[in-house]
Design an enzyme around this catalytic site. Structure first.
Site, short mmCIF file in Angstrom:
data_model
loop_
_atom_site.label_atom_id
_atom_site.label_comp_id
_atom_site.label_asym_id
_atom_site.label_seq_id
_atom_site.Cartn_x
_atom_site.Cartn_y
_atom_site.Cartn_z
N HIS A 60 68.23 41.50 0.34
CA HIS A 60 67.92 40.72 1.20
C HIS A 60 67.17 41.71 2.41
O HIS A 60 67.32 42.92 2.35
CB HIS A 60 69.00 40.25 2.36
CG HIS A 60 69.83 39.07 1.83
ND1 HIS A 60 71.01 39.10 1.47
CD2 HIS A 60 69.20 37.69 1.12
CE1 HIS A 60 71.39 37.73 0.91
NE2 HIS A 60 70.21 37.16 0.77
N CYS A 104 76.70 40.17 6.57
CA CYS A 104 76.81 38.82 5.81
C CYS A 104 78.19 38.25 6.45
O CYS A 104 78.00 36.86 6.08
CB CYS A 104 77.08 39.00 4.59
SG CYS A 104 76.22 40.68 4.01
C1 CIR Z 1 74.97 36.73 -3.04
O1 CIR Z 1 74.18 37.32 -3.93
O2 CIR Z 1 74.40 35.71 -2.41
C2 CIR Z 1 76.15 37.35 -2.53
N1 CIR Z 1 76.83 37.58 -3.65
C3 CIR Z 1 76.23 38.35 -1.63
C4 CIR Z 1 75.45 37.74 -0.36
C5 CIR Z 1 75.32 38.95 0.82
N2 CIR Z 1 74.63 38.38 1.87
C6 CIR Z 1 73.99 39.06 2.83
O3 CIR Z 1 73.62 40.19 2.28
N3 CIR Z 1 73.70 38.35 3.95
#
Ligand code: CIR
Length: 257
Positions: free
Chosen positions: A163, A249
């Site tokens: 991201h 997150c």
């Molecule tokens: C994903 O791949 O969507 C989750 N395993 C990790 C999301 C992490 N979110 C973020 O960095 N905002």
């Protein structure tokens, strides 16, 4: 009276081992350890004068702890995301119910995609990371919602990371923490501080109430932040990093009067 910050969080699902992974190799995740980390993170938010509100548990969605990706909260409205990973789209409804009590709601519509983790906001400026989970159309829909409210919304390319906020976050009103391998630091027009090259994942930091929550395992970058005058609150974050999560997150912050 000063503004309050509500921090929405969610428990780590029992199923987190089935999470999405893009840039890290799968390894076993200890659910109890991940939950203990997340509880410490919630305590750090409460210490930062946030009112922590936990959303309902959601074991049907292994990534549901990463609530940041489900919405973009502005002062005037909340835009419900449409996550790039199809497995995550069912996380939105409970978030919509919660945010709808505090903001008017808008949404990113299909076929566009947008993850909240791709949206960096500094005051009235918003940068949207495009090319991974977020499509150009997702960025355009966010701009259509936010520009009429006076936000300057720009798309920015990322490379090699999940991201935009894996690559860059704000650690003060006028200072960004960046990993220059993953995003061009000059596009932001703000002062930047680079992560220690040995800690590529250390650019993800959460600025709240004048301090920065930051993964405790990033000691080298922490020293750089402290030398720059940033107040750092180290939080344990290594178990959730195995699910490709960072400190932004795990919460959605909403300022309320
Ligand atoms: C994903 O791949 O969507 C989750 N395993 C990790 C999301 C992490 N979110 C973020 O960095 N905002």
């Amino acid at each position: 009276m000063s503004a309050r910050v509500v921090a929405f969080t969610r428990e780590v699902p029992r199923t987190i081992a089935e999470c999405e992974l893009t840039h890290v190799a799968r390894e076993p995740i200890d659910v109890a350890a991940a939950r203990a980390e997340h509880a410490a993170y919630e305590r750090a938010l409460a210490d930062a004068r946030c009112e922590v509100r936990r959303l309902a548990d959601d074991d049907d969605h292994p990534d549901a702890v990463f609530v940041e990706d489900t919405a973009v909260v502005l002062d005037e409205l909340a835009v419900l995301a449409r996550p790039g990973a199809a497995s995550r789209r069912g996380e939105i409804d409970t978030v919509a119910d919660a945010l709808g009590t505090l903001r008017p709601l808008a949404r990113i519509d299909a076929p566009a995609t947008l993850d909240g983790g791709d949206v960096l906001r500094v005051g009235r400026r918003i940068w949207v990371g495009v090319g991974g989970r977020t499509s150009a159309e997702g960025a355009a829909q966010l701009r259509a919602h936010a520009a009429p409210l006076g936000y300057d919304v720009r798309a920015v390319a990322t490379r090699g990371c999940l991201h935009l906020k894996s690559a860059v976050t704000a650690v003060a009103d006028d200072l960004l923490l960046v990993n220059p391998d993953w995003v061009d630091a000059d596009v932001f027009g703000l002062r930047t501080l680079a992560v220690d090259p040995a800690e590529p994942f250390a650019a993800n930091a959460l600025l709240v109430s004048g301090r920065v929550l930051h993964g405790a395992h990033f000691a080298r970058t922490r020293r750089r932040l402290e030398a720059a005058g940033v107040r750092v609150v180290p939080v344990p974050a290594e178990e959730l990093a195995k699910a490709e999560g960072g400190v932004t997150c795990g919460s959605i912050l909403v300022t309320v009067p």
